[in-house]
Design a protein around this motif. Structure first.
Motif, PDB file in Angstrom:
ATOM      1  N   TYR A  99     114.067  57.929 112.698  1.00 19.57           N
ATOM      2  CA  TYR A  99     114.390  57.249 111.432  1.00 19.57           C
ATOM      3  C   TYR A  99     115.873  57.394 111.131  1.00 19.57           C
ATOM      4  O   TYR A  99     116.564  56.424 110.812  1.00 19.57           O
ATOM      5  CB  TYR A  99     113.544  57.853 110.310  1.00 19.57           C
ATOM      6  CG  TYR A  99     113.788  57.246 108.938  1.00 19.57           C
ATOM      7  CD1 TYR A  99     113.135  56.072 108.550  1.00 19.57           C
ATOM      8  CD2 TYR A  99     114.653  57.851 108.031  1.00 19.57           C
ATOM      9  CE1 TYR A  99     113.351  55.518 107.298  1.00 19.57           C
ATOM     10  CE2 TYR A  99     114.873  57.302 106.777  1.00 19.57           C
ATOM     11  CZ  TYR A  99     114.214  56.143 106.414  1.00 19.57           C
ATOM     12  OH  TYR A  99     114.439  55.589 105.175  1.00 19.57           O
ATOM     13  N   ARG A 100     116.385  58.629 111.279  1.00 24.81           N
ATOM     14  CA  ARG A 100     117.805  58.873 110.999  1.00 24.81           C
ATOM     15  C   ARG A 100     118.700  58.079 111.952  1.00 24.81           C
ATOM     16  O   ARG A 100     119.723  57.536 111.549  1.00 24.81           O
ATOM     17  CB  ARG A 100     118.112  60.363 111.140  1.00 24.81           C
ATOM     18  CG  ARG A 100     117.335  61.240 110.167  1.00 24.81           C
ATOM     19  CD  ARG A 100     118.213  61.679 108.998  1.00 24.81           C
ATOM     20  NE  ARG A 100     117.489  62.566 108.102  1.00 24.81           N
ATOM     21  CZ  ARG A 100     116.802  62.184 107.020  1.00 24.81           C
ATOM     22  NH1 ARG A 100     116.755  60.887 106.684  1.00 24.81           N
ATOM     23  NH2 ARG A 100     116.176  63.058 106.276  1.00 24.81           N
ATOM     24  N   LEU A 101     118.309  58.031 113.227  1.00 22.89           N
ATOM     25  CA  LEU A 101     119.109  57.266 114.197  1.00 22.89           C
ATOM     26  C   LEU A 101     119.116  55.781 113.836  1.00 22.89           C
ATOM     27  O   LEU A 101     120.155  55.125 113.896  1.00 22.89           O
ATOM     28  CB  LEU A 101     118.545  57.460 115.609  1.00 22.89           C
ATOM     29  CG  LEU A 101     118.768  58.839 116.223  1.00 22.89           C
ATOM     30  CD1 LEU A 101     117.915  59.012 117.475  1.00 22.89           C
ATOM     31  CD2 LEU A 101     120.241  59.042 116.555  1.00 22.89           C
ATOM     32  N   ALA A 102     117.947  55.271 113.460  1.00 19.69           N
ATOM     33  CA  ALA A 102     117.858  53.852 113.114  1.00 19.69           C
ATOM     34  C   ALA A 102     118.711  53.549 111.889  1.00 19.69           C
ATOM     35  O   ALA A 102     119.446  52.546 111.853  1.00 19.69           O
ATOM     36  CB  ALA A 102     116.401  53.460 112.866  1.00 19.69           C
ATOM     37  N   GLU A 110     113.431  48.740 104.890  1.00 17.30           N
ATOM     38  CA  GLU A 110     112.264  47.853 104.882  1.00 17.30           C
ATOM     39  C   GLU A 110     111.994  47.229 106.258  1.00 17.30           C
ATOM     40  O   GLU A 110     110.932  46.668 106.484  1.00 17.30           O
ATOM     41  CB  GLU A 110     112.412  46.769 103.806  1.00 17.30           C
ATOM     42  CG  GLU A 110     113.593  45.830 103.979  1.00 17.30           C
ATOM     43  CD  GLU A 110     114.875  46.333 103.303  1.00 17.30           C
ATOM     44  OE1 GLU A 110     115.003  47.559 103.055  1.00 17.30           O
ATOM     45  OE2 GLU A 110     115.753  45.488 103.034  1.00 17.30           O
ATOM     46  N   ASN A 111     112.959  47.346 107.173  1.00 16.76           N
ATOM     47  CA  ASN A 111     112.750  46.802 108.526  1.00 16.76           C
ATOM     48  C   ASN A 111     112.319  47.863 109.524  1.00 16.76           C
ATOM     49  O   ASN A 111     112.360  47.637 110.728  1.00 16.76           O
ATOM     50  CB  ASN A 111     114.034  46.129 109.028  1.00 16.76           C
ATOM     51  CG  ASN A 111     114.367  44.892 108.227  1.00 16.76           C
ATOM     52  OD1 ASN A 111     113.475  44.261 107.660  1.00 16.76           O
ATOM     53  ND2 ASN A 111     115.635  44.553 108.154  1.00 16.76           N
ATOM     54  N   ILE A 112     111.917  49.037 109.013  1.00 19.21           N
ATOM     55  CA  ILE A 112     111.518  50.136 109.894  1.00 19.21           C
ATOM     56  C   ILE A 112     110.010  50.366 109.788  1.00 19.21           C
ATOM     57  O   ILE A 112     109.478  50.525 108.688  1.00 19.21           O
ATOM     58  CB  ILE A 112     112.266  51.442 109.524  1.00 19.21           C
ATOM     59  CG1 ILE A 112     113.788  51.221 109.607  1.00 19.21           C
ATOM     60  CG2 ILE A 112     111.839  52.572 110.462  1.00 19.21           C
ATOM     61  CD1 ILE A 112     114.608  52.433 109.168  1.00 19.21           C
ATOM     62  N   LEU A 113     109.340  50.389 110.941  1.00 21.71           N
ATOM     63  CA  LEU A 113     107.910  50.712 111.022  1.00 21.71           C
ATOM     64  C   LEU A 113     107.780  52.098 111.645  1.00 21.71           C
ATOM     65  O   LEU A 113     108.433  52.387 112.641  1.00 21.71           O
ATOM     66  CB  LEU A 113     107.184  49.680 111.894  1.00 21.71           C
ATOM     67  CG  LEU A 113     107.397  48.207 111.522  1.00 21.71           C
ATOM     68  CD1 LEU A 113     106.735  47.297 112.559  1.00 21.71           C
ATOM     69  CD2 LEU A 113     106.841  47.930 110.125  1.00 21.71           C
ATOM     70  N   PHE A 114     106.908  52.929 111.061  1.00 23.78           N
ATOM     71  CA  PHE A 114     106.814  54.333 111.478  1.00 23.78           C
ATOM     72  C   PHE A 114     105.419  54.620 112.025  1.00 23.78           C
ATOM     73  O   PHE A 114     104.455  54.723 111.272  1.00 23.78           O
ATOM     74  CB  PHE A 114     107.116  55.219 110.262  1.00 23.78           C
ATOM     75  CG  PHE A 114     107.190  56.711 110.534  1.00 23.78           C
ATOM     76  CD1 PHE A 114     107.193  57.236 111.814  1.00 23.78           C
ATOM     77  CD2 PHE A 114     107.281  57.598 109.455  1.00 23.78           C
ATOM     78  CE1 PHE A 114     107.275  58.611 112.041  1.00 23.78           C
ATOM     79  CE2 PHE A 114     107.360  58.968 109.663  1.00 23.78           C
ATOM     80  CZ  PHE A 114     107.353  59.482 110.964  1.00 23.78           C
ATOM     81  N   ALA A 115     105.308  54.736 113.361  1.00 22.78           N
ATOM     82  CA  ALA A 115     104.049  55.097 114.007  1.00 22.78           C
ATOM     83  C   ALA A 115     104.152  56.523 114.536  1.00 22.78           C
ATOM     84  O   ALA A 115     105.189  57.169 114.400  1.00 22.78           O
ATOM     85  CB  ALA A 115     103.743  54.118 115.137  1.00 22.78           C
ATOM     86  N   ILE A 128     109.272  58.364 102.769  1.00 29.79           N
ATOM     87  CA  ILE A 128     108.767  57.779 101.524  1.00 29.79           C
ATOM     88  C   ILE A 128     109.876  57.806 100.469  1.00 29.79           C
ATOM     89  O   ILE A 128     110.088  56.834  99.743  1.00 29.79           O
ATOM     90  CB  ILE A 128     107.502  58.528 101.038  1.00 29.79           C
ATOM     91  CG1 ILE A 128     106.330  58.247 101.989  1.00 29.79           C
ATOM     92  CG2 ILE A 128     107.140  58.106  99.607  1.00 29.79           C
ATOM     93  CD1 ILE A 128     105.122  59.150 101.772  1.00 29.79           C
ATOM     94  N   ALA A 129     110.624  58.904 100.425  1.00 27.04           N
ATOM     95  CA  ALA A 129     111.704  59.015  99.435  1.00 27.04           C
ATOM     96  C   ALA A 129     112.849  58.052  99.738  1.00 27.04           C
ATOM     97  O   ALA A 129     113.427  57.454  98.833  1.00 27.04           O
ATOM     98  CB  ALA A 129     112.224  60.454  99.401  1.00 27.04           C
ATOM     99  N   GLU A 130     113.171  57.902 101.023  1.00 26.06           N
ATOM    100  CA  GLU A 130     114.360  57.117 101.372  1.00 26.06           C
ATOM    101  C   GLU A 130     114.052  55.644 101.632  1.00 26.06           C
ATOM    102  O   GLU A 130     114.973  54.830 101.708  1.00 26.06           O
ATOM    103  CB  GLU A 130     115.040  57.738 102.605  1.00 26.06           C
ATOM    104  CG  GLU A 130     115.589  59.127 102.299  1.00 26.06           C
ATOM    105  CD  GLU A 130     116.085  59.856 103.543  1.00 26.06           C
ATOM    106  OE1 GLU A 130     116.709  59.219 104.401  1.00 26.06           O
ATOM    107  OE2 GLU A 130     115.828  61.074 103.639  1.00 26.06           O
ATOM    108  N   GLY A 131     112.769  55.325 101.785  1.00 22.80           N
ATOM    109  CA  GLY A 131     112.376  53.934 101.966  1.00 22.80           C
ATOM    110  C   GLY A 131     111.915  53.656 103.385  1.00 22.80           C
ATOM    111  O   GLY A 131     112.535  54.083 104.349  1.00 22.80           O
ATOM    112  N   ILE A 132     110.795  52.927 103.479  1.00 18.24           N
ATOM    113  CA  ILE A 132     110.227  52.617 104.802  1.00 18.24           C
ATOM    114  C   ILE A 132     109.460  51.301 104.693  1.00 18.24           C
ATOM    115  O   ILE A 132     108.842  51.026 103.661  1.00 18.24           O
ATOM    116  CB  ILE A 132     109.298  53.775 105.287  1.00 18.24           C
ATOM    117  CG1 ILE A 132     108.798  53.579 106.714  1.00 18.24           C
ATOM    118  CG2 ILE A 132     108.111  53.979 104.345  1.00 18.24           C
ATOM    119  CD1 ILE A 132     109.761  54.029 107.772  1.00 18.24           C
ATOM    120  N   GLY A 133     109.512  50.498 105.749  1.00 18.98           N
ATOM    121  CA  GLY A 133     108.777  49.233 105.753  1.00 18.98           C
ATOM    122  C   GLY A 133     107.278  49.461 105.734  1.00 18.98           C
ATOM    123  O   GLY A 133     106.557  48.934 104.890  1.00 18.98           O
TER     124      GLY A 133
END
Ligand code: PLP
Length: 428
Positions: A99-102, A110-115, A128-133
């Motif tokens: 996430y940090r690298l992206a 909002e363009n990041i998906l986390f699996a 969740i605090a910093e924002g996620i798609g």
């Protein structure tokens, strides 16, 4: 400029992103020899133009159907991520580190998906605090973990349910569907999971995520998987009782590594798109969903080269060995030790002796004191000696960060990005 000998497997692969001038292999217009001198060996070289081309060809094939998210575990170098974001790709991540690298490469949250099958509380809390798609839910414990973390928040957490498809999907090197897996929820048990997520105020359940297998070279098989994913999405939407916002059909698009393998036929893949679009449109609960594919290997694999220098050329009981300064500590996949069942050689070239016929069959060994450290077992090459270079093609994906860099205490290789005729060091 001449093209590379098309009769050798390495030559066939090199002909696309690379060119030859005299004795030299060029990447992005720069001789590999020059890069080796400037940045030292061993080194990884990534060609931005090739990544852009791979992205754009896939985007064109899937036009009107699916958006592309780059799965950054294939190559998480921020300079590489930046090139693909620049082409319009979203990203797919599987850790807070990714996430940090992206984010550092410029990806919008909002363009990041986390699996990922095991997301820790600290990772979930941070995204969740910093924002996620979307967070892709993979276990009941994870659902409860997010509920606890998000208690007291007013905004719901955007999620999708990852499922492990029932269909035994043929054709991938590492099949992940149809058999027991730690990833996601079994398709057969989805109803209970949907009800569990729906019963909570914590979640904005946006869609589904399927990942059926990796290194798939057959367009018909991929399209078949995707059709299955759309059908499951429709069933999930009916259980939820409202339309889905996203349908993530996974990655797994393959690239040719070995003799006898052909590149994924994008024209054939594109020929399946009208039927896939029709299937999606036929169901009012999937019609307006954003369909996503999330390839890693396909977007970056062909754009990368691993270059090492020969330290010794020796013969042991009749067998020729080239011992190089590079090896499995940088490129585990080429050594055949990254999950391969059969060890086959990646395409290997002598990038500063391109004009010469292959006169020797040699094993290419790395500097580590273990017989596992082989970059190739039967490479057909000119008769190389101390100081000559070797280059492993198809090395842009699952290279450096998929390798045991700390094993035996050798230095990390340089990482170099070639773009617009310029080369620059992008090592972290
Ligand atoms: C690794 C991974 C990908 C990318 O796989 P490729 O075979 O490189 O395309 C995509 N999605 C998920 C969830 C992954 O774990």
């Amino acid at each position: 400029m001449t093209s590379i000998d098309p009769l050798t497997p390495a030559g066939r692969l090199a002909g696309d992103p690379f060119t030859v001038e005299g004795a030299d292999l060029l990447i992005g217009g720069i001789p590999v020899k020059v890069l080796a001198e400037r940045f030292g060996t061993p080194l990884y070289v990534y060609d931005a133009g090739t990544m852009r081309r791979s992205h754009d060809r896939l985007a064109a094939a899937l036009a009107g159907f699916a958006a592309i998210h780059y799965s950054i575990k294939a190559n998480p170098n921020p300079a590489v991520i930046k090139v693909l974001i620049g082409q319009g790709a979203g990203v797919e991540i599987a850790s807070l580190g990714e996430y940090r690298l992206a984010r550092s490469a410029g990806a919008a949250p909002e363009n990041i998906l986390f699996a990922g099958p095991g997301k820790r509380a600290a990772e979930l809390e941070a995204v969740i605090a910093e924002g996620i798609g979307e967070i892709h839910l993979e276990s009941l414990e994870e659902i409860a973990r997010i509920e606890r973390l998000a208690a007291g928040r007013s905004a719901p957490v955007p999620v999708a349910i990852r499922f492990n498809p029932v269909a035994e999907v043929q054709g991938g090197a590492m099949r992940m569907g149809g058999r027991p897996a730690p990833f996601g929820f079994d398709e057969e048990g989805l109803d209970g999971v949907i009800d569990r997520v729906q019963s909570s105020r914590t979640f904005d359940l946006r869609g589904v995520h399927m990942f059926a297998g990796t290194q798939i070279l057959d367009a018909d098989i991929l399209a078949g998987q995707w059709a299955h994913g759309l059908a499951v999405a429709g069933r999930v939407a009916r259980r939820i009782g409202r339309p889905l916002k996203t349908i993530d059909l996974g990655g797994g698009l393959g690239i040719p590594y070995f003799a006898g393998e052909a590149a994924l036929d994008l024209a054939r893949l594109a020929s399946h798109v009208p039927a896939l679009v029709a299937a999606q449109q036929a169901d009012p609960l999937t019609r307006d969903a954003r369909v996503v594919v999330e390839p890693g290997r396909f977007l970056v694999g062909p754009a990368g080269l691993y270059v090492a220098r020969v330290l010794a050329a020796k013969t042991s009981r009749g067998a020729r060995f080239l011992v190089t300064d590079g090896g499995m500590h940088h490129h585990l996949a080429a050594s055949g030790n990254l999950g391969q069942i059969i060890k086959r050689d990646y395409p290997v070239l002598a990038p500063a002796r391109m004009g010469e016929a292959a006169s020797v069959t040699a094993a290419i060994a790395g500097p580590l004191c273990t017989p596992l450290d082989m970059l190739a077992r039967k490479a057909a090459l000119p008769d190389l000696g101390e100081g000559d270079l070797i280059a492993v093609l198809q090395s842009g994906a699952y290279g450096l960060t998929a390798s045991p860099v700390g094993f035996l205490g050798h230095p990390a290789p340089a990482e170099v990005l070639v773009d617009g005729g310029e080369a620059r060091l992008v090592s972290r």
